[in-house]
Motif scaffolding. Structure first.
Motif, mmCIF file in Angstrom:
data_model
loop_
_atom_site.group_PDB
_atom_site.id
_atom_site.type_symbol
_atom_site.label_atom_id
_atom_site.label_comp_id
_atom_site.label_asym_id
_atom_site.label_seq_id
_atom_site.Cartn_x
_atom_site.Cartn_y
_atom_site.Cartn_z
ATOM 1 N N ILE A 44 3.928 14.134 -9.782
ATOM 2 C CA ILE A 44 3.232 13.223 -8.683
ATOM 3 C C ILE A 44 3.957 12.014 -8.898
ATOM 4 O O ILE A 44 4.327 11.239 -9.855
ATOM 5 C CB ILE A 44 1.943 12.983 -9.186
ATOM 6 N N PRO A 45 4.724 11.436 -7.621
ATOM 7 C CA PRO A 45 5.291 10.159 -7.643
ATOM 8 C C PRO A 45 4.367 9.098 -8.030
ATOM 9 O O PRO A 45 3.427 9.111 -7.762
ATOM 10 C CB PRO A 45 5.941 10.011 -6.035
ATOM 11 N N LEU A 46 5.017 8.273 -8.459
ATOM 12 C CA LEU A 46 4.025 6.861 -9.062
ATOM 13 C C LEU A 46 3.426 6.219 -7.682
ATOM 14 O O LEU A 46 2.175 5.803 -8.011
ATOM 15 C CB LEU A 46 5.222 5.856 -9.509
ATOM 16 N N ARG A 47 3.778 6.091 -6.641
ATOM 17 C CA ARG A 47 3.258 5.712 -5.456
ATOM 18 C C ARG A 47 1.909 6.307 -5.266
ATOM 19 O O ARG A 47 0.926 5.728 -4.969
ATOM 20 C CB ARG A 47 4.103 5.869 -4.180
ATOM 21 N N ARG A 48 1.602 7.642 -5.465
ATOM 22 C CA ARG A 48 0.575 8.190 -5.416
ATOM 23 C C ARG A 48 -0.293 8.289 -6.688
ATOM 24 O O ARG A 48 -1.429 8.388 -6.698
ATOM 25 C CB ARG A 48 0.733 9.832 -4.963
ATOM 26 N N ALA A 49 0.401 8.294 -7.836
ATOM 27 C CA ALA A 49 -0.422 8.253 -9.080
ATOM 28 C C ALA A 49 -1.013 7.114 -9.218
ATOM 29 O O ALA A 49 -2.134 6.954 -10.026
ATOM 30 C CB ALA A 49 0.605 8.515 -10.384
ATOM 31 N N LEU A 50 -0.441 5.852 -8.773
ATOM 32 C CA LEU A 50 -1.302 4.509 -9.089
ATOM 33 C C LEU A 50 -2.524 4.720 -8.570
ATOM 34 O O LEU A 50 -2.742 4.898 -7.361
ATOM 35 C CB LEU A 50 -0.483 3.424 -8.569
ATOM 36 N N ARG A 51 -3.606 4.395 -9.330
ATOM 37 C CA ARG A 51 -5.272 4.484 -8.746
ATOM 38 C C ARG A 51 -6.001 3.439 -9.107
ATOM 39 O O ARG A 51 -5.734 2.664 -10.013
ATOM 40 C CB ARG A 51 -5.667 5.822 -9.082
ATOM 41 N N THR A 52 -7.157 3.017 -8.460
ATOM 42 C CA THR A 52 -7.825 1.981 -8.783
ATOM 43 C C THR A 52 -9.147 2.647 -8.998
ATOM 44 O O THR A 52 -9.789 3.578 -8.296
ATOM 45 C CB THR A 52 -7.984 0.959 -7.771
ATOM 46 N N VAL A 53 -10.163 2.126 -9.838
ATOM 47 C CA VAL A 53 -11.264 2.614 -10.361
ATOM 48 C C VAL A 53 -12.199 1.456 -10.225
ATOM 49 O O VAL A 53 -12.106 0.362 -10.895
ATOM 50 C CB VAL A 53 -11.348 3.423 -11.560
ATOM 51 N N VAL A 54 -13.351 1.342 -9.390
ATOM 52 C CA VAL A 54 -14.244 0.207 -9.468
ATOM 53 C C VAL A 54 -15.730 0.953 -10.044
ATOM 54 O O VAL A 54 -16.050 1.904 -9.464
ATOM 55 C CB VAL A 54 -14.508 -0.383 -8.207
ATOM 56 N N THR A 55 -16.004 0.472 -11.213
ATOM 57 C CA THR A 55 -17.365 0.842 -11.763
ATOM 58 C C THR A 55 -18.437 -0.422 -11.654
ATOM 59 O O THR A 55 -18.245 -1.377 -11.520
ATOM 60 C CB THR A 55 -16.887 1.093 -13.262
ATOM 61 N N ARG A 56 -19.541 0.254 -11.812
ATOM 62 C CA ARG A 56 -20.752 -0.767 -11.568
ATOM 63 C C ARG A 56 -21.592 -0.543 -12.754
ATOM 64 O O ARG A 56 -21.668 0.496 -13.279
ATOM 65 C CB ARG A 56 -21.380 -0.312 -10.214
#
Length: 129
Positions: A44-56
């Motif tokens: 997976i290229p880095l552009r697609r591998a970068l993810r955000t997770v917002v937890t509550r």
């Protein structure tokens, strides 16, 4: 307690901030000329591998995480293939900081979002119903 619509607005605003910051990090990757290498073992290229997770917790956003593959840390620091972290910047590899600058540039915006929305939560929780 807090009104559900106020909580939803806070959570949506923070999530939008995280997405905007992620998009700016991807733009930073493009500006630095980072491309997927044909020799890379990562599927997976880095552009697609970068993810955000917002937890509550208890319905309120309490954490924003930016997840990147391990190899991206080496890219960010400018080390790898025999270059140690302590030697960063002394070799031919150049640090390509693509994540810290967008986060730091948008931090004031996040502070405003949190302050405004938490103020609204508190004021609306104090009203007589």
């Amino acid at each position: 307690m807090f009104r559900p619509e106020d909580l939803d607005k806070l959570n949506a605003d923070v999530k939008a901030w995280a997405k905007d910051t992620k998009d700016k990090a991807i733009n930073e990757l493009d500006a630095l000329g980072v491309q997927a290498s044909s020799q890379s073992k990562s599927p997976i290229p880095l552009r697609r591998a970068l993810r955000t997770v917002v937890t509550r917790k208890d319905g309120i956003t309490n954490r924003i995480s930016f997840k990147i593959p391990r190899y991206a840390i080496f890219l960010h620091k400018g080390v790898g293939r025999g270059t140690k972290i302590s030697e960063a910047g002394s070799g031919k590899r150049v640090a390509k900081q693509f994540l810290n600058p967008p986060i730091e540039n948008n931090l004031d915006k996040l502070a405003d979002i949190v302050a405004d929305n938490h103020g609204t939560l508190i004021v609306n929780a104090l009203t007589i119903r």
